[in-house]
Enzyme design. Sequence first.
Site, PDB file in Angstrom:
ATOM      1  N   SER A 108       2.114  -5.919   0.938  1.00 38.26           N
ATOM      2  CA  SER A 108       2.886  -6.042  -0.296  1.00 38.26           C
ATOM      3  C   SER A 108       3.503  -7.435  -0.371  1.00 38.26           C
ATOM      4  O   SER A 108       4.671  -7.589  -0.703  1.00 38.26           O
ATOM      5  CB  SER A 108       3.967  -4.963  -0.352  1.00 38.26           C
ATOM      6  N   CYS A 109       2.703  -8.457  -0.032  1.00 34.58           N
ATOM      7  CA  CYS A 109       3.200  -9.836  -0.063  1.00 34.58           C
ATOM      8  C   CYS A 109       3.675 -10.167  -1.466  1.00 34.58           C
ATOM      9  O   CYS A 109       2.980  -9.918  -2.452  1.00 34.58           O
ATOM     10  CB  CYS A 109       2.099 -10.799   0.374  1.00 34.58           C
TER      11      CYS A 109
END
Length: 201
Positions: A108-109
């Site tokens: 979930s950068c």
Amino acid sequence: MTRDHRHGPDDELALRAAALEAVLVEKGLLSTDQIDAIVERYERDLGPQNGARVVARAWVDPAYRDRLRADATAAIGELGFGGFEGATMVALENTPDVHNVVVCTLCSCYPWPVLGLPPTWYKSPAYRARVVAEPRSVLREFGIELPAEARIRVWDSTSEVRYLVVPQRPAGTEGMGEEALAGLVTRDSMIGTGLARSPGA
């Protein structure tokens, strides 16, 4: 009393976060005031209002827009935003012909310095898989109906490179100042799952 961060009763991730928060407070490792201060910092200082300022500056200042295209990390840094989660930024401009949308398929950068906390749906397996396989359908579910001839580019964010979408400037905003324009920029429009608001919307 702890702050309730839940988006709905079935949000399993939020329930886990609330349970972890309760344990940390119970063990004396954190106080509710400290937790509230952390949340407030992300909402006030590391939120989408920062990215909105970047977008608005790019809309009104062609020289800044050129610097943002050439080196987004440095250009964003000019406005005082940066840090580990924004160390290598790339700006993507939406046009009538090309619509950019961002996803992180493996994790979930997310560019926290300019967008704040990631929305729950951004981290969901459904979004991460579907936006790659059927981006037009996913965008339609977000309320974006693109012309058939418009190309959609899906960009996979990583821990090394994070993206900021510069949405198209809405029509009828020619006389608006930078601060007013920033108020039209939404978090979703900077991910590519939304559009900038029209004036008066």
